[in-house]
Every structure is written in structure tokens, then in C-alpha cells.
Scaffold this motif. Sequence first.
Motif, PDB file in Angstrom:
ATOM      1  N   GLY A   1      19.410   9.280  14.506  1.00 50.38           N
ATOM      2  CA  GLY A   1      18.059   9.777  14.274  1.00 50.38           C
ATOM      3  C   GLY A   1      17.040   8.979  15.056  1.00 50.38           C
ATOM      4  N   ASP A   2      15.793   9.443  14.935  1.00 52.19           N
ATOM      5  CA  ASP A   2      14.680   8.826  15.652  1.00 52.19           C
ATOM      6  C   ASP A   2      14.173   7.645  14.833  1.00 52.19           C
ATOM      7  N   LEU A   3      14.242   6.463  15.402  1.00 49.87           N
ATOM      8  CA  LEU A   3      13.860   5.282  14.636  1.00 49.87           C
ATOM      9  C   LEU A   3      12.407   5.337  14.185  1.00 49.87           C
ATOM     10  N   PHE A   4      11.555   6.000  14.985  1.00 54.16           N
ATOM     11  CA  PHE A   4      10.136   6.070  14.600  1.00 54.16           C
ATOM     12  C   PHE A   4       9.961   6.868  13.303  1.00 54.16           C
TER      13      PHE A   4
ATOM     14  N   ASP B   1      13.523 -14.501  19.660  1.00 52.81           N
ATOM     15  CA  ASP B   1      14.093 -13.436  18.823  1.00 52.81           C
ATOM     16  C   ASP B   1      15.316 -12.788  19.471  1.00 52.81           C
ATOM     17  N   GLN B   2      15.599 -13.132  20.718  1.00 51.69           N
ATOM     18  CA  GLN B   2      16.664 -12.416  21.438  1.00 51.69           C
ATOM     19  C   GLN B   2      18.050 -12.744  20.894  1.00 51.69           C
ATOM     20  N   VAL B   3      18.784 -11.674  20.620  1.00 52.85           N
ATOM     21  CA  VAL B   3      20.160 -11.818  20.160  1.00 52.85           C
ATOM     22  C   VAL B   3      21.072 -11.428  21.311  1.00 52.85           C
ATOM     23  N   GLY B   4      22.115 -12.196  21.532  1.00 51.79           N
ATOM     24  CA  GLY B   4      23.070 -11.813  22.567  1.00 51.79           C
ATOM     25  C   GLY B   4      23.608 -13.007  23.298  1.00 51.79           C
ATOM     26  N   GLN B   5      24.343 -12.686  24.319  1.00 52.99           N
ATOM     27  CA  GLN B   5      25.028 -13.717  25.067  1.00 52.99           C
ATOM     28  C   GLN B   5      24.079 -14.758  25.627  1.00 52.99           C
ATOM     29  N   THR B   6      22.933 -14.314  26.129  1.00 53.52           N
ATOM     30  CA  THR B   6      21.980 -15.280  26.658  1.00 53.52           C
ATOM     31  C   THR B   6      20.837 -15.503  25.675  1.00 53.52           C
ATOM     32  N   GLY B   7      21.011 -15.015  24.461  1.00 51.93           N
ATOM     33  CA  GLY B   7      20.031 -15.269  23.414  1.00 51.93           C
ATOM     34  C   GLY B   7      20.701 -16.048  22.308  1.00 51.93           C
TER      35      GLY B   7
ATOM     36  N   VAL C   1      18.972   0.224  19.704  1.00 49.83           N
ATOM     37  CA  VAL C   1      19.657  -0.737  20.574  1.00 49.83           C
ATOM     38  C   VAL C   1      20.942  -0.056  21.025  1.00 49.83           C
ATOM     39  N   SER C   2      21.178  -0.037  22.340  1.00 48.24           N
ATOM     40  CA  SER C   2      22.324   0.745  22.820  1.00 48.24           C
ATOM     41  C   SER C   2      23.661   0.097  22.472  1.00 48.24           C
ATOM     42  N   GLY C   3      23.672  -1.224  22.414  1.00 44.74           N
ATOM     43  CA  GLY C   3      24.939  -1.899  22.121  1.00 44.74           C
ATOM     44  C   GLY C   3      25.652  -2.350  23.375  1.00 44.74           C
TER      45      GLY C   3
ATOM     46  N   ILE D   1      27.393  -4.792  26.011  1.00 46.51           N
ATOM     47  CA  ILE D   1      28.377  -5.824  25.685  1.00 46.51           C
ATOM     48  C   ILE D   1      27.726  -7.192  25.508  1.00 46.51           C
ATOM     49  N   GLN D   2      26.679  -7.483  26.285  1.00 45.15           N
ATOM     50  CA  GLN D   2      26.023  -8.790  26.150  1.00 45.15           C
ATOM     51  C   GLN D   2      25.238  -8.887  24.853  1.00 45.15           C
ATOM     52  N   HIS D   3      24.793  -7.749  24.337  1.00 44.77           N
ATOM     53  CA  HIS D   3      24.123  -7.778  23.029  1.00 44.77           C
ATOM     54  C   HIS D   3      25.165  -7.985  21.925  1.00 44.77           C
ATOM     55  N   LEU D   4      26.259  -7.241  22.031  1.00 42.76           N
ATOM     56  CA  LEU D   4      27.325  -7.362  21.022  1.00 42.76           C
ATOM     57  C   LEU D   4      27.844  -8.789  20.942  1.00 42.76           C
TER      58      LEU D   4
ATOM     59  N   GLY E   1      15.076  -2.552  19.904  1.00 43.31           N
ATOM     60  CA  GLY E   1      15.413  -2.588  21.329  1.00 43.31           C
ATOM     61  C   GLY E   1      14.293  -2.061  22.188  1.00 43.31           C
ATOM     62  N   ARG E   2      14.661  -1.814  23.429  1.00 43.60           N
ATOM     63  CA  ARG E   2      13.711  -1.318  24.428  1.00 43.60           C
ATOM     64  C   ARG E   2      12.982  -0.060  23.955  1.00 43.60           C
ATOM     65  N   SER E   3      13.707   0.757  23.182  1.00 41.73           N
ATOM     66  CA  SER E   3      13.167   2.053  22.774  1.00 41.73           C
ATOM     67  C   SER E   3      11.910   1.943  21.925  1.00 41.73           C
TER      68      SER E   3
ATOM     69  N   ILE F   1      21.005   2.445  14.011  1.00 40.87           N
ATOM     70  CA  ILE F   1      20.118   3.601  13.962  1.00 40.87           C
ATOM     71  C   ILE F   1      19.793   3.941  15.404  1.00 40.87           C
ATOM     72  N   ASN F   2      20.257   5.096  15.830  1.00 42.06           N
ATOM     73  CA  ASN F   2      20.087   5.429  17.241  1.00 42.06           C
ATOM     74  C   ASN F   2      20.024   6.937  17.385  1.00 42.06           C
ATOM     75  N   ILE F   3      19.194   7.386  18.303  1.00 40.09           N
ATOM     76  CA  ILE F   3      19.001   8.822  18.482  1.00 40.09           C
ATOM     77  C   ILE F   3      20.188   9.457  19.199  1.00 40.09           C
TER      78      ILE F   3
ATOM     79  N   SER G   1      15.720  -9.021  18.511  1.00 40.18           N
ATOM     80  CA  SER G   1      15.338  -8.200  19.648  1.00 40.18           C
ATOM     81  C   SER G   1      16.477  -8.156  20.665  1.00 40.18           C
ATOM     82  N   SER G   2      16.571  -7.031  21.367  1.00 42.34           N
ATOM     83  CA  SER G   2      17.498  -6.992  22.500  1.00 42.34           C
ATOM     84  C   SER G   2      16.827  -7.693  23.678  1.00 42.34           C
ATOM     85  N   ARG G   3      17.603  -8.003  24.674  1.00 43.58           N
ATOM     86  CA  ARG G   3      17.020  -8.644  25.848  1.00 43.58           C
ATOM     87  C   ARG G   3      16.052  -7.715  26.566  1.00 43.58           C
ATOM     88  N   ALA G   4      16.382  -6.417  26.572  1.00 41.57           N
ATOM     89  CA  ALA G   4      15.497  -5.480  27.262  1.00 41.57           C
ATOM     90  C   ALA G   4      14.103  -5.519  26.648  1.00 41.57           C
TER      91      ALA G   4
HETATM   92  C1  FAD Z   1      24.207 -11.844  32.321  1.00 42.70           C
HETATM   93  C2  FAD Z   1      23.552 -10.908  31.336  1.00 42.70           C
HETATM   94  C3  FAD Z   1      23.156 -11.409  30.100  1.00 42.70           C
HETATM   95  C4  FAD Z   1      22.557 -10.570  29.145  1.00 42.70           C
HETATM   96  N1  FAD Z   1      22.218 -11.086  27.924  1.00 42.70           N
HETATM   97  C5  FAD Z   1      21.730 -10.252  26.978  1.00 42.70           C
HETATM   98  C6  FAD Z   1      21.419 -10.737  25.666  1.00 42.70           C
HETATM   99  O1  FAD Z   1      21.529 -11.936  25.370  1.00 42.70           O
HETATM  100  N2  FAD Z   1      20.974  -9.846  24.756  1.00 42.70           N
HETATM  101  C7  FAD Z   1      20.795  -8.519  25.023  1.00 42.70           C
HETATM  102  O2  FAD Z   1      20.379  -7.772  24.138  1.00 42.70           O
HETATM  103  N3  FAD Z   1      21.049  -8.046  26.249  1.00 42.70           N
HETATM  104  C8  FAD Z   1      21.498  -8.875  27.231  1.00 42.70           C
HETATM  105  N4  FAD Z   1      21.734  -8.369  28.483  1.00 42.70           N
HETATM  106  C9  FAD Z   1      21.239  -7.005  28.797  1.00 42.70           C
HETATM  107  C10 FAD Z   1      22.130  -5.887  28.335  1.00 42.70           C
HETATM  108  O3  FAD Z   1      23.085  -5.619  29.338  1.00 42.70           O
HETATM  109  C11 FAD Z   1      21.304  -4.607  28.060  1.00 42.70           C
HETATM  110  O4  FAD Z   1      20.586  -4.272  29.223  1.00 42.70           O
HETATM  111  C12 FAD Z   1      20.338  -4.710  26.896  1.00 42.70           C
HETATM  112  O5  FAD Z   1      20.974  -5.243  25.753  1.00 42.70           O
HETATM  113  C13 FAD Z   1      19.803  -3.346  26.559  1.00 42.70           C
HETATM  114  O6  FAD Z   1      18.800  -3.424  25.575  1.00 42.70           O
HETATM  115  P1  FAD Z   1      18.459  -2.154  24.662  1.00 42.70           P
HETATM  116  O7  FAD Z   1      19.651  -1.768  23.874  1.00 42.70           O
HETATM  117  O8  FAD Z   1      17.222  -2.503  23.907  1.00 42.70           O
HETATM  118  O9  FAD Z   1      18.022  -1.046  25.704  1.00 42.70           O
HETATM  119  P2  FAD Z   1      18.799   0.226  26.232  1.00 42.70           P
HETATM  120  O10 FAD Z   1      20.139  -0.088  26.719  1.00 42.70           O
HETATM  121  O11 FAD Z   1      17.839   0.906  27.138  1.00 42.70           O
HETATM  122  O12 FAD Z   1      19.015   1.115  24.955  1.00 42.70           O
HETATM  123  C14 FAD Z   1      18.010   1.768  24.241  1.00 42.70           C
HETATM  124  C15 FAD Z   1      18.695   2.548  23.132  1.00 42.70           C
HETATM  125  O13 FAD Z   1      17.697   3.117  22.289  1.00 42.70           O
HETATM  126  C16 FAD Z   1      18.064   4.432  21.944  1.00 42.70           C
HETATM  127  N5  FAD Z   1      16.828   5.152  21.620  1.00 42.70           N
HETATM  128  C17 FAD Z   1      15.864   5.574  22.480  1.00 42.70           C
HETATM  129  N6  FAD Z   1      14.841   6.131  21.788  1.00 42.70           N
HETATM  130  C18 FAD Z   1      15.171   6.072  20.472  1.00 42.70           C
HETATM  131  C19 FAD Z   1      14.534   6.480  19.265  1.00 42.70           C
HETATM  132  N7  FAD Z   1      13.331   7.042  19.281  1.00 42.70           N
HETATM  133  N8  FAD Z   1      15.163   6.243  18.104  1.00 42.70           N
HETATM  134  C20 FAD Z   1      16.390   5.652  18.062  1.00 42.70           C
HETATM  135  N9  FAD Z   1      17.039   5.255  19.174  1.00 42.70           N
HETATM  136  C21 FAD Z   1      16.437   5.447  20.367  1.00 42.70           C
HETATM  137  C22 FAD Z   1      18.809   4.960  23.144  1.00 42.70           C
HETATM  138  O14 FAD Z   1      19.692   5.998  22.760  1.00 42.70           O
HETATM  139  C23 FAD Z   1      19.552   3.708  23.618  1.00 42.70           C
HETATM  140  O15 FAD Z   1      20.827   3.625  22.997  1.00 42.70           O
HETATM  141  C24 FAD Z   1      22.316  -9.192  29.452  1.00 42.70           C
HETATM  142  C25 FAD Z   1      22.703  -8.697  30.689  1.00 42.70           C
HETATM  143  C26 FAD Z   1      23.315  -9.527  31.621  1.00 42.70           C
HETATM  144  C27 FAD Z   1      23.737  -8.946  32.931  1.00 42.70           C
END
Ligand code: FAD
Lengths: 257, 320
Positions: free
Chosen positions: B301-304, B245-251, B264-266, B268-271, B206-208, B283-285, B231-234
Motif C-alpha cells: 500500500g501507499d505509505l502516505f 539514522d542510517q541503517v545498513g552496511q555503511t550505517g 524502503v526497497s530492501g 542488499i546493503q540496507h538488509l 526510505g527515499r519514497s 510497507i511498500n506500494i 532511514s535508508s541511505r537514499a
Molecule cells: C557500498 C554501498 C553501501 C551502501 N550502504 C547502504 C546503507 O548503509 N544503507 C542503505 O539503506 N543503503 C545503502 N546503500 C544503498 C542501497 O543500495 C540502496 O540504494 C538504498 O538502500 C535504497 O534506499 P530506498 O529503499 O530508500 O530507496 P529505493 O531503492 O528508491 O526504494 C524506494 C522504495 O519505496 C517504494 N515506494 C515508493 N513510493 C511509495 C509509497 N508511496 N508508499 C510505499 N512505498 C513506496 C518503492 O516501491 C521502492 O521499493 C549502499 C550502497 C552501496 C553501493
Amino acid sequence: MNIFVCIRQVPDTTTRIKLREDGNGIDEADIQWIISPHDELAIEEALQLRDRQPGSTVTVLSAGPERVTDSLRMALAMGADSAVRLDLPGDADSATNARALAAAIGKLGAADIVFVGKEAIDDGAGAVGTMLAVRLGFPSINVVNGIEYGEGSVTCRRDVGGGNIEIIETPLPAVISAQVGLNEPRYATALNIIKAKKKPIDTITADELGITEADRKTRLRNFELPPPKQPCRLIEGSPAEQANELIRVLAEDIQAI
Amino acid sequence: MKILIIAEHKNGTLAEATRELFGLSLGQAEIHAVVAGEEVAPLAEPLGQLGAAKVHLVESPALAGGTGESLGQALGQVVPQIGPDVVLAAHTPQGRDLAPRLAATLDAALATDCIQLGCEGETVTARRPIYAGKATAEVEFTDDSLKVITVRPRTAKAPEPDAGRSAEVATVAVELSEQKTALKEIIAGGGERPDVTEAAIIVTGGRSLGSAENFSIIENFADTIGAAVGSSRAAVDAGYRPYRDQVGQTGKVVSPQVYIACGVSGAIQHLAGMRTSKHIVAINIDPEAPIFQLADYGIVGDLFEVVPLLAEAAKNRNGS
Ligand SMILES: Cc1cc2nc3c(=O)[nH]c(=O)nc-3n(C[C@H](O)[C@H](O)[C@H](O)COP(=O)(O)OP(=O)(O)OC[C@H]3O[C@@H](n4cnc5c(N)ncnc54)[C@H](O)[C@@H]3O)c2cc1C
Ligand SMILES: Nc1ncnc2c1ncn2[C@@H]1O[C@H](COP(=O)(O)O)[C@@H](O)[C@H]1O
């Protein structure tokens, strides 16, 4: 150009789905309705094309009950020129929706291009656009994330899995289904949302479209929610212990690696 | 009941998702398969060994470099000649394109992306996910039209080929008109790693991860266990990964045996894209991250720190 966009109204993604008592549908009471996300891309593509081609119009169609006028208004607020509702029940199947949309497009004038979404996020069928194309006798290109417009033709990039991309050319008229990456849909401004409230939305009845219940081929019933999840098993210990245990689970308990 | 399986193939090999269709519980149905393309005759043998009683070969050079239009047209001609009650295809990019074409051309009933399918006597029951997997529903076929059904990959396990079985083979001729759509180019991507929609295991970041370079941690682990990288969308929006690579509602919507979500935070659109995975690992901190509510196994835990150790542990296990 005569540009058409077909949009479907769906529950907002964050909606908690509750089933109806009879199990043959969902409880629509507290649902926030939105335009299915891929259909927003379809609208955006249509608007951009119109603005490049002077004299073009964008007509947005949605088949569904009275509530879908809200989504049609949203499409007008984004910039569409006109919007038409096809009066069909919310649970019409893909075959019926495709037939109705084809009949409406036939009535409303010679289409040059029809944009739809890759799939609607409620039924996730990914079917109506292609079925509509067959009914209209148009070629269709699905899951498109890039379009180049030529003279009377378009060249599309589409995802075909495995990371592979196909480049396909087709003469117009054609049906194109929009995939993420195609564009960034614009937001409707508050002012335009207010203005759109006053715009007329035509309705075409099922009768006028020649649609009857006999066009239906499928119906969804016996809805089920997923079984409740077992609580997550947290793996404890030092990072190395956690890693070793997870790999053991994957190899021995699940036998996945 | 006669069931016709549309056999998808590439480079002379049957798609795994096609092989899986033979593992569905199809009761006493008479199973036919149709395989269309150029030089497809060698595929009759494996199809017979999987359980097809009869294999229909549709040979046309136009099908080799063609688009969905030519396949749709060819099968639109062939299916009525074979006269099945049900046409089955895998819900792959090819199947998703073909099934609605065929259903509209033949005025058939359509049920896509089914996750359960059963045949008993003359009755077919299908169940499919709706609202991005938040519910499922049974598809009732309201008349006795032909049924065109696509089945989500990994719904059934492909049976072991039985070398003792073979199919009757027939050749069917088609006459394709000039095609409107033209395939100009195929840009091969991907490389060695499997695609998320095909892989049995997916490791998603994910974004992290914080940068495209840091995704090498995810890639290394994925490669040691033969997994795809999701990959998450973020992370896609941030430019760390390509959109494919994007998984989710729009992936992409995936349903692997194991889904490992790292940082990955989880949302709803990713789920929406992975909730039907068989086993989910998070795996999430942050112990409060919503992904843990869906996960079967979790590491706080820390994914790194954890992910490289996972790669090491997997390597040690392979080596031993
Ligand atoms: C219409 C619409 C469609 C969308 N479609 C999709 C889609 O298809 N797919 C999708 O994924 N999203 C989609 N989204 C976006 C979605 O709402 C989230 O914004 C996105 O999934 C968040 O990505 P993320 O989990 O990578 O980032 P974040 O939500 O920022 O989560 C990062 C996570 O990493 C954890 N973290 C941080 N540092 C560490 C570390 N060192 N070790 C372990 N864990 C750590 C944090 O605790 C957090 O839980 C959509 C949104 C909308 C509005
Ligand atoms: N009721 C409807 N009215 C208008 N367009 C629709 C309707 N249902 C589906 N579509 C269009 O067809 C696309 C695919 O929908 P589906 O086949 O339901 O996944 C959607 O993204 C819309 O563009």
C-alpha cells in the motif's frame, strides 16, 4: 608526513555467500573482491592529507593472500604512492592481523598517522585498528566522521550513539578509524587503473614480520546460513483494516507495543 | 569459571545492554562485575541484584570526563588483578572501543558482536554474524588465553532484579598516566526519541518519503509506539535525515524486536543492517519489492495513506 592506510579485501556486498562443504569457511570460487567500503574512506582521507602537506607519502598495507594485491592496485590507482602486502592467510584473526600490521609499520618507517576503516564488512569486528594502535603504542580514535588537522595533532568528531558526538583531540602519531561522512572516496579512473597494473607491490612474509601460527587466538568454524525465512504474511483489506490488523499483531501476537 | 562483566552506566544508571548480559546462560560461572567512573558505588546494589557475586569499584575522576583511552588503561590494570577467564561487555559504542584495547593490552582472545554465548563447565562457545548477517560462525578459542567478548544488545533479556541478592563489594585502585587523547566536547543530539541502536522498535523511512518534512509521518507513528526513526541511505543522501539514522552496511547495524520498513526497497546493503531484527514489517506500494522476501508481515500500500492510519490505530489502542 608518513601516512599509512590499512585496507582489507572483502567480498563485494552483493555476493551470495555459499558455505564450504566442511562448514568451516565460505566457498571463494565466484567471489568478486573489493576494498572494504570504510577503508576507501581511509584511503581518501590519506590522499587529501598528503596533497595538503607537500613531501608526504601514502603507503597502503593489506594483510592477506595473493589475491589482495588486486585491492592494493586499486588503492594505487586511487592515488596512493606505494603498496605492500603482508603475506598472511585470509583467515588470520584480528590479533594476528594487528600484530603483523604493527610490525610492518615498524619496519617501513616512522608513521605520523595511520588510517583504518571503522570495521571491515566481512568479519564486522571493528577491532584491528584499535589493536594495532595498542601494539604501536599510539592513541586511537574510532568511528571518526570529521577531522581537523593541527600542528602535530588532530581533532576528531566521532559518533558515540544516541545521536551524541564527541570531539576528541590527540597528538600524532595516532590511529584514526574512518566512518561514513568523513569524505567522499574518489573513483580510480580507467587510465590510472591501467597504470597501476604496472606498479610494483612489495610483499613482506610472515617470517619477516615475526608472525607464527601461535599468534592466533581465535578461528571461525561451523558456519551457518540463516534459516530459511517463512513467507511474508501479507495483511489484506482496506488501508484502515490493514492498519488496525498490523497494530493488533504488534500488540497481541508479538507483544511489542 | 570466572566471568567479569564490564558495567556500562550513564547518569547513575546501568545501561540496559549491560543488564542484558546477566540474562545470558552462563551456567555455573562465578559472575563478577566491574564498574569504573566517578561515584560508582551506588551501582553495586543493582549489579548484585542482577546476579553479580562480587562488584569491583574503580573510582577515578579522570574516568568521568575521559576518553576510551583512560577506561582502557584503567581496566587493563584492573582485569589482571581480578583474574577472570572471560571478560564480557555489551557491543555498544563504549564496548566496541574498549574490547579491542583490552584484548591487545592483555594479549587476550577477542570475539566481538556475538549473538549467542554459552558457558558450560570450562567451555565458552560464542557465535557471531559474518558477512553482514548473511551467515554466522562459531568462534573457536584456540588457546587458553583470557577471552574478551562483546555481545550484541538485545541478545538476551535482562533478568528481573532480585532484591534478596547482594554482591560483595571491593574497591580497586588504578594509577592512570597522563592521557594522550583529550575529550574536548560532547555535542548532545537526538532529543527525546531513542537511538536506532538502542530501540526495541524502529520505524524506517526510505527515499519514497520525498522530503525531510514528509518524515513527520514516520516520526508521528514512531512516537506513538515509542520507536526510533531509521532511514535508508537514499533518504540520508537526499538530505531527508541525518546520517546517524542510517541503517545498513555503511550505517548502523540494528537488531530490534520489530523493524518496520516504510517505502524502503530492501537493497542488499540496507538488509545488511537489519536482517537480524526479530520481526520485520514491510510497507511498500510495490508487491515485488525485495523487502517482502525478508519481511514477516507486509502491507502492500501507499505509505502516505497507511502510516498515518497506523499512528491512529496505535493511539486508539493506547487510549482504550
Ligand atoms: C557500498 C554501498 C553501501 C551502501 N550502504 C547502504 C546503507 O548503509 N544503507 C542503505 O539503506 N543503503 C545503502 N546503500 C544503498 C542501497 O543500495 C540502496 O540504494 C538504498 O538502500 C535504497 O534506499 P530506498 O529503499 O530508500 O530507496 P529505493 O531503492 O528508491 O526504494 C524506494 C522504495 O519505496 C517504494 N515506494 C515508493 N513510493 C511509495 C509509497 N508511496 N508508499 C510505499 N512505498 C513506496 C518503492 O516501491 C521502492 O521499493 C549502499 C550502497 C552501496 C553501493
Ligand atoms: N587483513 C587486513 N589488512 C589490512 N588492514 C586490515 C586487515 N583487517 C582489518 N584491517 C583494518 O582494520 C579495520 C577494521 O577491521 P576489522 O577489525 O576486521 O573490522 C579495517 O577497516 C581495515 O582498515
